[in-house]
Design a protein around this motif. Structure first.
Motif, mmCIF file in Angstrom:
data_model
loop_
_atom_site.group_PDB
_atom_site.id
_atom_site.type_symbol
_atom_site.label_atom_id
_atom_site.label_comp_id
_atom_site.label_asym_id
_atom_site.label_seq_id
_atom_site.Cartn_x
_atom_site.Cartn_y
_atom_site.Cartn_z
ATOM 1 N N ILE A 278 27.961 45.893 41.616
ATOM 2 C CA ILE A 278 29.325 45.847 41.110
ATOM 3 C C ILE A 278 29.982 44.508 41.432
ATOM 4 O O ILE A 278 30.927 44.074 40.764
ATOM 5 C CB ILE A 278 30.174 47.023 41.645
ATOM 6 N N THR A 279 29.456 43.806 42.424
ATOM 7 C CA THR A 279 29.999 42.495 42.781
ATOM 8 C C THR A 279 29.545 41.407 41.815
ATOM 9 O O THR A 279 30.346 40.552 41.410
ATOM 10 C CB THR A 279 29.571 42.124 44.215
ATOM 11 N N PHE A 280 28.278 41.462 41.406
ATOM 12 C CA PHE A 280 27.706 40.344 40.650
ATOM 13 C C PHE A 280 27.407 40.645 39.182
ATOM 14 O O PHE A 280 27.225 39.727 38.392
ATOM 15 C CB PHE A 280 26.415 39.869 41.328
ATOM 16 N N ILE A 281 27.326 41.924 38.797
ATOM 17 C CA ILE A 281 26.944 42.272 37.428
ATOM 18 C C ILE A 281 28.164 42.823 36.699
ATOM 19 O O ILE A 281 28.611 43.945 36.969
ATOM 20 C CB ILE A 281 25.791 43.303 37.425
ATOM 21 N N PRO A 282 28.733 42.089 35.771
ATOM 22 C CA PRO A 282 30.000 42.491 35.136
ATOM 23 C C PRO A 282 29.944 43.837 34.426
ATOM 24 O O PRO A 282 30.962 44.530 34.346
ATOM 25 C CB PRO A 282 30.268 41.349 34.144
ATOM 26 N N LYS A 283 28.800 44.220 33.892
ATOM 27 C CA LYS A 283 28.727 45.478 33.140
ATOM 28 C C LYS A 283 28.827 46.702 34.051
ATOM 29 O O LYS A 283 29.012 47.819 33.568
ATOM 30 C CB LYS A 283 27.439 45.522 32.318
ATOM 31 N N LEU A 345 32.608 41.530 48.320
ATOM 32 C CA LEU A 345 33.146 42.583 47.459
ATOM 33 C C LEU A 345 34.447 42.197 46.765
ATOM 34 O O LEU A 345 34.810 42.811 45.752
ATOM 35 C CB LEU A 345 33.379 43.852 48.288
ATOM 36 N N GLU A 346 35.140 41.208 47.307
ATOM 37 C CA GLU A 346 36.392 40.805 46.681
ATOM 38 C C GLU A 346 36.187 40.302 45.257
ATOM 39 O O GLU A 346 37.135 40.244 44.460
ATOM 40 C CB GLU A 346 37.086 39.733 47.522
ATOM 41 N N LYS A 347 34.940 39.971 44.903
ATOM 42 C CA LYS A 347 34.640 39.513 43.546
ATOM 43 C C LYS A 347 34.477 40.679 42.567
ATOM 44 O O LYS A 347 34.447 40.461 41.353
ATOM 45 C CB LYS A 347 33.367 38.672 43.548
ATOM 46 N N LYS A 374 38.520 46.618 54.767
ATOM 47 C CA LYS A 374 39.328 45.570 55.393
ATOM 48 C C LYS A 374 39.203 44.262 54.618
ATOM 49 O O LYS A 374 40.196 43.565 54.383
ATOM 50 C CB LYS A 374 38.867 45.381 56.843
ATOM 51 N N ARG A 375 37.977 43.949 54.197
ATOM 52 C CA ARG A 375 37.773 42.717 53.421
ATOM 53 C C ARG A 375 38.494 42.793 52.076
ATOM 54 O O ARG A 375 39.118 41.819 51.629
ATOM 55 C CB ARG A 375 36.282 42.486 53.225
ATOM 56 N N LEU A 376 38.399 43.944 51.426
ATOM 57 C CA LEU A 376 39.093 44.110 50.142
ATOM 58 C C LEU A 376 40.599 43.971 50.315
ATOM 59 O O LEU A 376 41.276 43.304 49.526
ATOM 60 C CB LEU A 376 38.740 45.469 49.534
ATOM 61 N N HIS A 379 41.924 40.496 50.650
ATOM 62 C CA HIS A 379 41.977 39.761 49.386
ATOM 63 C C HIS A 379 42.901 40.433 48.368
ATOM 64 O O HIS A 379 42.839 40.129 47.168
ATOM 65 C CB HIS A 379 40.568 39.602 48.805
ATOM 66 N N GLY A 380 43.744 41.343 48.846
ATOM 67 C CA GLY A 380 44.729 41.960 47.969
ATOM 68 C C GLY A 380 44.154 42.953 46.975
ATOM 69 O O GLY A 380 44.778 43.231 45.945
ATOM 70 N N LYS A 381 42.999 43.537 47.295
ATOM 71 C CA LYS A 381 42.351 44.481 46.374
ATOM 72 C C LYS A 381 42.601 45.924 46.840
ATOM 73 O O LYS A 381 42.573 46.225 48.038
ATOM 74 C CB LYS A 381 40.844 44.212 46.322
ATOM 75 N N ASN A 382 42.815 46.791 45.877
ATOM 76 C CA ASN A 382 42.966 48.224 46.190
ATOM 77 C C ASN A 382 42.103 49.088 45.273
ATOM 78 O O ASN A 382 42.445 50.234 44.982
ATOM 79 C CB ASN A 382 44.430 48.640 46.097
#
Length: 444
Positions: A278-283, A345-347, A374-376, A379-382
């Motif tokens: 899910i981090t590297f493969i857009p589909k 994972l922020e990506k 915590k990492r998410l 980076h402002g991710k929810n």
């Protein structure tokens, strides 16, 4: 049919065989009967087990037995007392002894374990022909309370239970597409359906039962092996994420699969692969991480110009329990000491579901999920959700899977502690399976 050796063991333990569902004895009120509903049932579906025709307050023992296609026996038992009308409802009556205590409607199936004459620490797995053959559970009702190691009392009734992993109309396709290997399961009907890739851990080979159940619940599910199957590498070697991307591309393009993205569900090593996907493969737009790590584990990962080194297990930290079971809970290196191994994972633009057992003795999966969250957050991710279950171990599978205290490790050749308490673990499997499906339906 029971094999000759297995049949002899059955006869010695349970008495003469009679056709399932027939009465074999009488209480004071007449013939005892044993019923199971619904019949047949999907393997992840709860069933109601009831007995009638007993004497008021009669003591009885219910036993369950499974004979696998490899002629391995798994069994369980529970002790009950009939009510004042001579009735017994396992969903309402407490077990007074045996393999579990209290009111647990599915307790007999959840506590199935290798019979005393079998090699311990084996996992109960369904037959290889998932779409054509059920897992059969033979139930028997005995008079009296049978203690462990003792010969059961008189058989009062029997009933066979067919537990299917595939609902009628599910289609199974053995896949050899480019480099991709595996099994694709398609629900009945025209679709299109949400598509999901299913990954297991470092046991290798092809594991199909979860993908087949997902197809029975409306998903186009690809059971994807990544080593130890056909012409794939036979051992864990450096991973190239392009293999998983090719599988995602195949599933995404399939005419029975709807977009705009696909999901992936992974357990243990399969969980950190699901996070990398899910981090590297857009589909890949939805990822379920079960009992996993927030870093790349066991072997290095490559994808285009990306390189993630692995965190490994320090075998010197293994603890051998008095039972001979190995405790690996302190063996995995701290990912924070190898920052390059941590999955960025922020990506990830999709949604992530973390499923962890708070008593996981193979990976500290709760800690790793909290580190990922915590990492998410930093980076402002929810785009995440956490399911955390007390009293639950490492192997969180669909609710058809009995609890395993320990499982023989493919590489170490010894049983490895899984963690958890039997009934709490199985309730967690039941709850998480429902919520995993809800998550995938919502985001696909």
């Amino acid at each position: 049919m029971l094999g000759r050796t297995a049949f002899g063991l059955w006869r010695a333990r349970y008495g003469p065989w009679r056709r399932p569902g027939k009465s074999c004895g009488r209480g004071k009120r007449g013939a005892a009967t044993l019923s199971v509903t619904p019949q047949p049932s999907l393997a992840d579906e709860p069933v109601c087990i009831r007995a009638a025709g007993l004497s008021p307050h009669q003591k009885v023992t219910l036993r369950a037995l499974v004979l696998t296609e490899n002629e391995q026996m798994f069994d369980s038992s529970a002790q009950f007392r009939a009510d004042d009308r001579g009735l017994l409802d396992v969903g309402r009556s407490p077990s007074l002894g045996g393999d579990y205590l209290g009111v647990v409607p599915m307790g007999l199936l959840w506590t199935l374990s290798p019979a005393s004459m079998e090699t311990p620490y084996q996992k109960l797995r369904p037959c290889t022909n998932l779409t054509g053959r059920p897992l059969r559970v033979d139930l028997s009702l005995h008079s009296g309370h049978t203690q462990a190691g003792m010969i059961p009392g008189q058989i009062l009734a029997k009933q066979a239970v067919d537990r299917w992993y595939s609902k009628p109309g599910v289609r199974w396709i053995r896949l050899r597409e480019g480099r991709v290997r595996g099994s694709l399961f398609l629900p009945p009907g025209d679709g299109p359906f949400p598509g999901v890739i299913d990954l297991f851990g470092d046991e290798g080979g092809l594991t199909e039962f979860r993908a087949c159940l997902l197809a029975s619940r409306g998903f186009a599910a690809l059971a994807l092996p990544y080593f130890g199957f056909e012409d794939l590498p036979m051992t864990l070697v450096d991973f190239h994420l392009e293999y998983f991307e090719e599988a995602a591309e195949y599933l995404w393009k399939h005419p029975k699969v709807k977009g705009p993205g696909i999901g992936v569900i992974g357990s243990s090593k399969g969980a950190d692969l699901a996070l990398s996907m899910i981090t590297f493969i857009p589909k890949v737009t939805a990822s379920v991480c079960i009992s996993g790590c927030n870093a790349n584990t066991l072997t290095d990962l490559y994808y285009k110009d990306v390189y993630l080194p692995c965190v490994t297990h320090n075998l010197d930290e293994i603890i051998r329990l008095d039972s001979g079971v190995l405790d690996l809970s302190g063996t995995l290196s701290d990912p924070n000491e190898n920052q390059k191994s941590i999955i960025p994972l922020e990506k990830a633009e999709g949604h992530i579901l973390f499923v962890v057992g708070e008593d996981d003795k193979i990976l500290n999966s709760k800690l790793f999920a909290e580190e990922a969250i915590k990492r998410l957050n930093t980076h402002g991710k929810n785009n995440y959700k956490l399911l955390s279950y007390p009293g639950t171990g490492h192997h969180i599978e669909p609710p058809c899977s009995p609890y395993c205290f320990a499982v023989i490790d493919r590489f170490l050749g010894h049983p490895v502690l899984s963690g958890g308490e039997p009934i709490k673990h199985c309730y967690a499997q039941e709850d998480s399976w429902r919520k995993i499906q809800e998550f995938l339906h919502l985001h696909l």
